[in-house]
Write a protein that holds these residues in place. Structure first.
Motif, short mmCIF file in Angstrom:
data_model
loop_
_atom_site.label_atom_id
_atom_site.label_comp_id
_atom_site.label_asym_id
_atom_site.label_seq_id
_atom_site.Cartn_x
_atom_site.Cartn_y
_atom_site.Cartn_z
N SER A 103 0.90 -1.12 -0.07
CA SER A 103 0.19 -0.08 0.15
C SER A 103 0.95 1.23 -0.08
O SER A 103 1.86 1.37 0.85
CB SER A 103 -1.00 -0.02 1.04
OG SER A 103 -1.48 1.18 1.56
N VAL A 104 0.60 2.14 -0.96
CA VAL A 104 1.35 3.38 -0.95
C VAL A 104 0.72 4.68 -0.06
O VAL A 104 1.33 5.66 0.20
CB VAL A 104 1.41 3.89 -2.48
CG1 VAL A 104 2.28 3.06 -3.11
CG2 VAL A 104 0.06 4.17 -3.00
N SER A 105 -0.57 4.11 0.59
CA SER A 105 -1.27 5.36 1.22
C SER A 105 -1.67 4.88 2.60
O SER A 105 -2.31 5.60 3.25
CB SER A 105 -2.60 5.58 0.40
OG SER A 105 -3.40 4.59 0.28
N ASP A 106 -1.15 3.61 3.12
CA ASP A 106 -1.54 3.35 4.36
C ASP A 106 -0.27 2.35 5.13
O ASP A 106 0.40 1.94 4.24
CB ASP A 106 -2.91 2.53 4.43
CG ASP A 106 -3.43 2.74 5.87
OD1 ASP A 106 -2.98 3.16 6.96
OD2 ASP A 106 -4.62 2.01 5.94
N TRP A 107 -0.37 2.43 6.33
CA TRP A 107 0.70 1.51 6.92
C TRP A 107 0.32 0.21 6.90
O TRP A 107 -0.61 -0.24 6.71
CB TRP A 107 0.80 1.78 8.58
CG TRP A 107 1.24 3.19 9.02
CD1 TRP A 107 0.37 4.27 9.06
CD2 TRP A 107 2.72 3.64 8.80
NE1 TRP A 107 1.23 5.48 9.47
CE2 TRP A 107 2.62 4.97 9.24
CE3 TRP A 107 3.75 3.10 8.36
CZ2 TRP A 107 3.56 5.82 9.17
CZ3 TRP A 107 5.11 4.03 8.56
CH2 TRP A 107 4.80 5.28 8.97
N SER A 108 1.30 -0.73 6.34
CA SER A 108 1.15 -2.16 6.28
C SER A 108 1.50 -3.01 7.58
O SER A 108 2.43 -2.43 8.09
CB SER A 108 1.96 -2.59 5.05
OG SER A 108 1.76 -1.92 3.72
N VAL A 109 1.16 -4.18 7.69
CA VAL A 109 1.50 -4.86 8.49
C VAL A 109 2.23 -6.09 8.36
O VAL A 109 2.30 -6.77 7.42
CB VAL A 109 0.29 -5.58 9.28
CG1 VAL A 109 0.53 -6.55 10.55
CG2 VAL A 109 -0.64 -4.56 9.75
N ALA A 110 3.71 -6.05 8.93
CA ALA A 110 4.58 -6.86 8.56
C ALA A 110 4.13 -8.38 8.59
O ALA A 110 3.15 -8.93 9.40
CB ALA A 110 5.77 -6.57 9.29
N ASP A 111 4.77 -9.32 8.15
CA ASP A 111 4.40 -10.91 8.05
C ASP A 111 4.87 -11.16 9.41
O ASP A 111 5.60 -10.92 10.14
CB ASP A 111 5.23 -11.50 7.03
CG ASP A 111 4.64 -11.42 5.55
OD1 ASP A 111 3.76 -10.79 5.48
OD2 ASP A 111 5.69 -11.71 4.77
N GLY A 112 3.89 -12.24 10.02
CA GLY A 112 4.12 -12.75 11.35
C GLY A 112 3.42 -11.77 12.41
O GLY A 112 3.63 -12.11 13.76
N TYR A 113 2.74 -10.65 12.24
CA TYR A 113 2.07 -10.01 12.92
C TYR A 113 0.68 -9.66 12.87
O TYR A 113 0.29 -9.85 11.52
CB TYR A 113 2.63 -8.56 13.12
CG TYR A 113 4.11 -8.56 13.78
CD1 TYR A 113 4.41 -8.40 15.18
CD2 TYR A 113 5.35 -8.63 13.01
CE1 TYR A 113 5.47 -8.57 15.58
CE2 TYR A 113 6.46 -8.75 13.68
CZ TYR A 113 6.80 -8.50 14.92
OH TYR A 113 7.73 -8.60 15.49
N THR A 114 -0.19 -9.24 13.64
CA THR A 114 -1.61 -8.93 13.58
C THR A 114 -1.65 -7.57 14.06
O THR A 114 -1.09 -7.28 15.06
CB THR A 114 -2.43 -9.94 14.43
OG1 THR A 114 -2.34 -11.15 13.78
CG2 THR A 114 -3.85 -9.37 14.13
#
Length: 103
Positions: A53-64
């Motif tokens: 996503s270029v417009s929002d924070w992404s969640v790294a793999d292995g996390y919720t």
């Protein structure tokens, strides 16, 4: 003033535009109080990932992402730490013993 999208923003350019600010790829989200010399508290999982996503924070793999506590460090839960809601035991086919009171 709005940010126009161009060839240097996003996956090709390697940046995100989140809440009107240019954020370099790989930059972690952080929280900082508006007090003199307050430290930055970094998120463990929210990151600028232009491929996602270029417009929002992404969640790294292995996390919720934990939206109920959005301020770091309580904003992330490692997937192995996520506790599922217990499923009630089946009651079908289970006999119940009922004690009757003497009237």
């Amino acid at each position: 003033t709005e940010w126009p999208e161009g060839p240097t923003i996003g996956a090709a350019g390697g940046d995100c535009v989140i809440n009107g600010a240019c954020v370099p790829a790989g930059q972690l989200y952080y929280y900082q109080r508006r007090a003199w010399n307050s430290p930055k508290v970094m998120s463990e999982c929210r990151v600028c990932d232009p491929g996602a996503s270029v417009s929002d924070w992404s969640v790294a793999d292995g996390y919720t992402y934990n939206a109920t506590t959005p301020i770091p460090p309580a904003d992330c839960v490692k997937d192995a730490e996520v506790i599922d809601t217990p499923v009630p035991a089946p009651t079908e086919g289970v006999s119940k013993v009922v004690e009757e009171k003497d009237s």
